[in-house]
Design a protein around this motif. Structure first.
Motif, PDB file in Angstrom:
ATOM      1  N   ASP A  12      -8.888  36.064  17.501  1.00 29.07           N
ATOM      2  CA  ASP A  12      -7.974  37.360  17.590  1.00 29.07           C
ATOM      3  C   ASP A  12      -7.736  37.561  15.986  1.00 29.07           C
ATOM      4  O   ASP A  12      -8.065  38.831  15.869  1.00 29.07           O
ATOM      5  CB  ASP A  12      -6.577  37.124  18.205  1.00 29.07           C
ATOM      6  N   ASP A  13      -7.735  36.649  15.040  1.00 34.51           N
ATOM      7  CA  ASP A  13      -7.620  36.975  13.588  1.00 34.51           C
ATOM      8  C   ASP A  13      -8.734  37.874  13.265  1.00 34.51           C
ATOM      9  O   ASP A  13      -8.419  38.617  12.308  1.00 34.51           O
ATOM     10  CB  ASP A  13      -7.043  35.768  13.000  1.00 34.51           C
ATOM     11  N   GLY A  14      -9.890  37.196  13.526  1.00 34.30           N
ATOM     12  CA  GLY A  14     -11.096  37.999  13.186  1.00 34.30           C
ATOM     13  C   GLY A  14     -11.145  39.443  13.847  1.00 34.30           C
ATOM     14  O   GLY A  14     -11.645  40.264  12.970  1.00 34.30           O
ATOM     15  N   TYR A  15     -10.522  39.678  14.842  1.00 28.15           N
ATOM     16  CA  TYR A  15     -10.517  41.116  15.619  1.00 28.15           C
ATOM     17  C   TYR A  15      -9.443  41.984  14.617  1.00 28.15           C
ATOM     18  O   TYR A  15      -9.856  42.892  14.193  1.00 28.15           O
ATOM     19  CB  TYR A  15     -10.138  41.123  16.847  1.00 28.15           C
ATOM     20  N   VAL A  16      -8.346  41.398  14.356  1.00 28.22           N
ATOM     21  CA  VAL A  16      -7.402  41.860  13.419  1.00 28.22           C
ATOM     22  C   VAL A  16      -8.085  42.536  11.952  1.00 28.22           C
ATOM     23  O   VAL A  16      -7.938  43.518  11.304  1.00 28.22           O
ATOM     24  CB  VAL A  16      -5.997  40.969  12.999  1.00 28.22           C
ATOM     25  N   THR A  17      -8.848  41.228  11.478  1.00 31.13           N
ATOM     26  CA  THR A  17      -9.349  41.579  10.161  1.00 31.13           C
ATOM     27  C   THR A  17     -10.499  42.880  10.303  1.00 31.13           C
ATOM     28  O   THR A  17     -10.569  43.486   9.372  1.00 31.13           O
ATOM     29  CB  THR A  17     -10.117  40.379   9.423  1.00 31.13           C
ATOM     30  N   TYR A  18     -11.345  42.661  11.279  1.00 23.66           N
ATOM     31  CA  TYR A  18     -12.370  43.814  11.428  1.00 23.66           C
ATOM     32  C   TYR A  18     -11.663  45.190  11.679  1.00 23.66           C
ATOM     33  O   TYR A  18     -12.043  46.107  10.791  1.00 23.66           O
ATOM     34  CB  TYR A  18     -13.209  43.280  12.579  1.00 23.66           C
ATOM     35  N   LEU A  19     -10.712  45.176  12.499  1.00 22.98           N
ATOM     36  CA  LEU A  19     -10.223  46.346  12.826  1.00 22.98           C
ATOM     37  C   LEU A  19      -9.417  47.180  11.560  1.00 22.98           C
ATOM     38  O   LEU A  19      -9.410  48.299  11.296  1.00 22.98           O
ATOM     39  CB  LEU A  19      -9.165  46.503  14.019  1.00 22.98           C
ATOM     40  N   TYR A  77      -4.094  45.793  14.866  1.00 19.44           N
ATOM     41  CA  TYR A  77      -4.104  45.022  16.364  1.00 19.44           C
ATOM     42  C   TYR A  77      -3.226  43.937  16.168  1.00 19.44           C
ATOM     43  O   TYR A  77      -3.333  43.022  15.159  1.00 19.44           O
ATOM     44  CB  TYR A  77      -5.507  44.666  16.378  1.00 19.44           C
ATOM     45  N   GLN A  78      -2.035  43.859  16.637  1.00 27.28           N
ATOM     46  CA  GLN A  78      -1.018  42.863  16.867  1.00 27.28           C
ATOM     47  C   GLN A  78      -1.551  41.895  17.832  1.00 27.28           C
ATOM     48  O   GLN A  78      -1.428  42.223  19.068  1.00 27.28           O
ATOM     49  CB  GLN A  78       0.448  43.497  17.082  1.00 27.28           C
ATOM     50  N   ARG A  79      -2.127  40.669  17.473  1.00 26.08           N
ATOM     51  CA  ARG A  79      -2.504  39.856  18.553  1.00 26.08           C
ATOM     52  C   ARG A  79      -1.688  39.387  19.449  1.00 26.08           C
ATOM     53  O   ARG A  79      -0.441  39.554  19.303  1.00 26.08           O
ATOM     54  CB  ARG A  79      -3.565  38.909  17.802  1.00 26.08           C
TER      55      ARG A  79
END
Length: 123
Positions: free
Chosen positions: A82-89, A97-99
């Motif tokens: 999820d941290d990878g999603y946060v970084t990308y977004l 994006y608050q995981r």
């Protein structure tokens, strides 16, 4: 090392998952699709003050916990992806994006079996 690999994996997957998703609404829809694809039971999807919130049964409560431990699976595996999603977004979509996290701090969602995530424009 494993954390960095999982973060990179999440970041790479985000390029495909969020292709063409430019608003918090479309990003939240894609996240909900991804949650469902891995078997997460979504309970509610309210919009609160321009924030797309997704409330769901925490998938890591039983997923593999008997083998590797509940805390390890949640915090050291799923959270790194999820941290990878946060970084990308943040980097490519200017979306916050608050995981997923526990519902203890929401007034109407205090049962420990539930988690929530939020998507909004960065402000």
């Amino acid at each position: 090392m494993l954390r960095a690999v999982l973060h990179a994996f999440g970041y790479a997957v985000a390029h495909v998952l969020f292709l063409g998703a430019d608003t918090p609404t479309t990003v939240a829809r894609r996240l909900r699709l991804a949650y469902r694809l891995v078997g997460v039971d979504i309970v509610e999807t309210p919009e609160v003050d321009d924030v797309q919130r997704t409330i769901f049964l925490c998938p890591y409560r039983s997923l593999g916990a008997s083998w590797v431990g509940e805390k390890w699976l949640c915090h050291d595996v799923l959270d790194r992806v999820d941290d990878g999603y946060v970084t990308y977004l943040r980097r490519h979509r200017d979306i916050d994006y608050q995981r997923p996290r526990g519902c203890a701090d929401l007034a109407y969602c205090d049962e420990s079996a539930y988690c929530y995530s939020e998507v909004s424009e960065r402000g």
